[in-house]
Design a protein around this motif. Structure first.
Motif, PDB file in Angstrom:
ATOM      1  N   PHE A 198     -36.231  31.788  -6.877  1.00 24.70           N
ATOM      2  CA  PHE A 198     -34.555  31.474  -6.818  1.00 24.70           C
ATOM      3  C   PHE A 198     -34.250  31.965  -8.193  1.00 24.70           C
ATOM      4  CE2 PHE A 198     -36.266  28.063  -4.160  1.00 24.70           C
ATOM      5  CZ  PHE A 198     -35.418  28.444  -2.850  1.00 24.70           C
ATOM      6  N   MET A 199     -35.035  32.001  -9.349  1.00 26.20           N
ATOM      7  CA  MET A 199     -34.710  32.238 -10.387  1.00 26.20           C
ATOM      8  C   MET A 199     -34.899  33.819 -10.530  1.00 26.20           C
ATOM      9  SD  MET A 199     -36.610  32.217 -14.300  1.00 26.20           S
ATOM     10  CE  MET A 199     -37.059  33.913 -13.907  1.00 26.20           C
ATOM     11  N   ILE A 200     -35.790  34.542  -9.882  1.00 26.54           N
ATOM     12  CA  ILE A 200     -35.790  35.931  -9.865  1.00 26.54           C
ATOM     13  C   ILE A 200     -34.570  36.546  -9.365  1.00 26.54           C
ATOM     14  CG2 ILE A 200     -37.094  37.851  -9.091  1.00 26.54           C
ATOM     15  CD1 ILE A 200     -39.408  36.474  -9.541  1.00 26.54           C
ATOM     16  N   GLN A 201     -34.178  35.970  -8.237  1.00 25.02           N
ATOM     17  CA  GLN A 201     -32.895  36.272  -7.622  1.00 25.02           C
ATOM     18  C   GLN A 201     -31.673  36.395  -8.256  1.00 25.02           C
ATOM     19  OE1 GLN A 201     -34.028  36.039  -2.578  1.00 25.02           O
ATOM     20  NE2 GLN A 201     -33.111  34.333  -3.707  1.00 25.02           N
ATOM     21  N   GLY A 216     -27.060  37.559  -9.603  1.00 23.12           N
ATOM     22  CA  GLY A 216     -26.038  36.866  -9.829  1.00 23.12           C
ATOM     23  C   GLY A 216     -26.042  35.594  -9.050  1.00 23.12           C
ATOM     24  N   LYS A 217     -25.269  34.523  -9.620  1.00 19.52           N
ATOM     25  CA  LYS A 217     -25.267  33.273  -8.827  1.00 19.52           C
ATOM     26  C   LYS A 217     -24.827  33.083  -7.289  1.00 19.52           C
ATOM     27  CE  LYS A 217     -22.881  28.640  -9.093  1.00 19.52           C
ATOM     28  NZ  LYS A 217     -21.769  27.935 -10.065  1.00 19.52           N
ATOM     29  N   TRP A 218     -23.809  33.683  -7.041  1.00 24.98           N
ATOM     30  CA  TRP A 218     -23.469  33.701  -5.523  1.00 24.98           C
ATOM     31  C   TRP A 218     -24.237  34.094  -4.654  1.00 24.98           C
ATOM     32  CZ3 TRP A 218     -20.868  29.586  -5.142  1.00 24.98           C
ATOM     33  CH2 TRP A 218     -19.800  29.125  -6.264  1.00 24.98           C
ATOM     34  N   ILE A 219     -24.629  35.552  -4.889  1.00 29.56           N
ATOM     35  CA  ILE A 219     -25.446  36.274  -4.083  1.00 29.56           C
ATOM     36  C   ILE A 219     -26.974  35.691  -3.843  1.00 29.56           C
ATOM     37  CG2 ILE A 219     -26.649  38.688  -3.893  1.00 29.56           C
ATOM     38  CD1 ILE A 219     -24.134  40.152  -4.838  1.00 29.56           C
ATOM     39  N   SER A 220     -27.044  35.369  -5.081  1.00 32.90           N
ATOM     40  CA  SER A 220     -28.574  34.647  -4.970  1.00 32.90           C
ATOM     41  C   SER A 220     -28.608  33.254  -4.164  1.00 32.90           C
ATOM     42  CB  SER A 220     -29.331  34.104  -6.351  1.00 32.90           C
ATOM     43  OG  SER A 220     -28.424  33.216  -7.106  1.00 32.90           O
ATOM     44  N   LEU A 221     -27.456  32.703  -4.204  1.00 30.79           N
ATOM     45  CA  LEU A 221     -27.415  31.453  -3.362  1.00 30.79           C
ATOM     46  C   LEU A 221     -27.308  31.949  -1.816  1.00 30.79           C
ATOM     47  CD1 LEU A 221     -26.586  28.368  -3.546  1.00 30.79           C
ATOM     48  CD2 LEU A 221     -24.299  28.984  -3.374  1.00 30.79           C
ATOM     49  N   LEU A 222     -26.825  33.099  -1.601  1.00 26.66           N
ATOM     50  CA  LEU A 222     -26.661  33.509  -0.195  1.00 26.66           C
ATOM     51  C   LEU A 222     -28.177  33.764   0.101  1.00 26.66           C
ATOM     52  CD1 LEU A 222     -24.937  34.308   2.397  1.00 26.66           C
ATOM     53  CD2 LEU A 222     -24.877  36.429   1.319  1.00 26.66           C
ATOM     54  N   LEU A 223     -28.841  34.477  -0.631  1.00 32.57           N
ATOM     55  CA  LEU A 223     -30.054  35.011  -0.171  1.00 32.57           C
ATOM     56  C   LEU A 223     -31.073  33.779  -0.226  1.00 32.57           C
ATOM     57  CD1 LEU A 223     -30.385  38.137  -2.549  1.00 32.57           C
ATOM     58  CD2 LEU A 223     -30.127  38.035  -0.039  1.00 32.57           C
ATOM     59  N   GLY A 224     -30.994  32.856  -0.936  1.00 29.48           N
ATOM     60  CA  GLY A 224     -31.769  31.625  -0.967  1.00 29.48           C
ATOM     61  C   GLY A 224     -31.639  30.819   0.319  1.00 29.48           C
ATOM     62  N   THR A 225     -30.234  30.748   0.756  1.00 30.76           N
ATOM     63  CA  THR A 225     -29.740  30.143   1.949  1.00 30.76           C
ATOM     64  C   THR A 225     -30.701  30.684   3.148  1.00 30.76           C
ATOM     65  OG1 THR A 225     -27.899  29.084   0.904  1.00 30.76           O
ATOM     66  CG2 THR A 225     -28.127  29.100   3.263  1.00 30.76           C
TER      67      THR A 225
END
Length: 372
Positions: free
Chosen positions: A78-81, A86-95
């Motif tokens: 999660f930190m690497i992404q 950035g915040k929003w794309i990493s949130l989408l990828l994490g989901t």
């Protein structure tokens, strides 16, 4: 090296020694019961070569995952992404990642329930057995990360004896089944390695538990040892299945591993396949516990909610999905989808992340040189 990362309480950390048991427990689960049939349909008597190719790919993936994590001091996925996208794309990828993990754990539970229904209790409904499995997982996870890891450690030794049940089938092997050595085109052998992906799903946990490891320098040795042992088990089961069954027999065996246990008898126990199915819960349960922990922990990291709350919501959703899905075709499609998606998430995505980090660092270095 960047110092940022999740702050993990020392009481929740474990030695790198336990990584061996965690990764191996994540990989050996429901898939090994049916993988010989799937590989044989694809690669015929050369299916064992597909397993060896999968083993090589696993070691390469461990290598790149460790290199990826070492780019930061205390990183997880999660930190690497977040640093890369950035915040929003990493949130989408994490989901998306958590949705994939949910798909995997659902398919594991459903597959085991189906085996129990076929071999022991034909009339037991999904909602009863799923409640038991999910409740045990929730109970273990509430004890913390160390308890989740402890289940993989303890059940590893409890379930290891089951490989001894293949001694009798080994004595009945027909060696002519392995000749000629190359019985399928290279493309089919490679496709066999690709189709093994569902069985070896679980290696991705390394990208999440890195901050929980005390002696991080030893993590590579433990992870490589785990995938080596996993490859050995898969090779052993596949090799014995090819030698024991004829080609048409193996193609029609949905769970060849369990079918080979049928010929094992003793004065006390007549059907060892019943015993194997019952004891298989010691293999499946660490799978379910660790995947469920991973999703609830991921929800905590992504959405900043309490892990306990995320766990209860997850348990309810799992129970709902598993209770609804009952058809064999639906279960097979679910497992196939998990394997297909898992191939790219486990074996391809870490290479993309590592490549992006290298490119980003090179661009920063060039920018620093050009700055007056």
């Amino acid at each position: 090296m960047h110092p940022s990362g999740p702050n993990i309480n020392k009481n929740a950390q474990v030695s790198a020694f336990y990584i061996f048991f965690v990764i191996h427990s994540m990989q050996i689960g429901a898939g090994i019961m049916g993988i010989p049939q799937i590989l044989f349909i694809q690669a015929k008597g050369s299916a064992w070569i597909s397993v060896l190719l999968t083993g090589i790919l696993l070691h390469l993936t461990v290598f790149i995952m460790v290199k990826l994590l070492q780019q930061y001091e205390n990183a997880d996925l999660f930190m690497i992404q977040k640093k890369l996208f950035g915040k929003w794309i990493s949130l989408l990828l994490g989901t998306i990642y958590l949705s994939y993990l949910f798909l995997v754990v659902s398919s594991i539970i459903l597959t085991y329930i189906e085996v129990v229904q076929v071999y022991i209790f034909p009339d037991i409904p999904n909602y009863q057995l799923s409640f038991l499995l999910i409740a045990l997982a929730v109970y273990a996870i509430n004890g913390g990360f160390r308890v989740a890891v402890g289940t993989s450690f303890i059940f590893f030794f409890v379930s290891s004896f089951m490989m001894l049940l293949l001694i009798k089938p080994i004595t009945l092997i027909e060696w002519v089944h392995y000749l000629p050595i190359i019985q399928a085109p290279l493309r089919d052998i490679l496709m066999g390695a690709y189709q093994t992906s569902y069985t070896v799903i679980g290696l991705e946990i390394l990208l999440f538990i890195y901050p929980f490891i005390i002696n991080k320098r030893k993590i590579a040795v433990a992870a490589h040892s785990a995938v080596f042992y996993t490859t050995f088990i898969l090779f052993f089961v596949t090799f014995v299945s090819i030698g024991y069954f004829s080609g048409p027999q193996l193609e029609n065996q949905i769970w060849p591993t369990l079918s080979m246990f049928k010929i094992v008898t003793s004065p006390i126990i007549e059907r060892f396949d019943f015993l194997a199915v019952a004891f298989w819960i010691f293999i499946i349960l660490p799978n379910i516990i660790l995947f469920t922990w991973l999703i609830s922990y991921g929800a905590k990291r992504l959405y900043h909610v309490k892990q306990k709350h995320a766990l209860y919501v997850l348990a309810f959703l799992l129970y709902l999905v598993v209770s609804i899905v009952y058809d064999r075709t639906m279960i097979r499609n679910l497992s196939t989808s998990a394997g297909n998606i898992g191939f790219y998430i486990v074996f391809v995505y870490p290479w993309i992340l590592y490549l992006l980090i290298v490119i980003k660092k090179k661009m920063q270095q060039l920018k620093g040189r050009n700055t007056p």
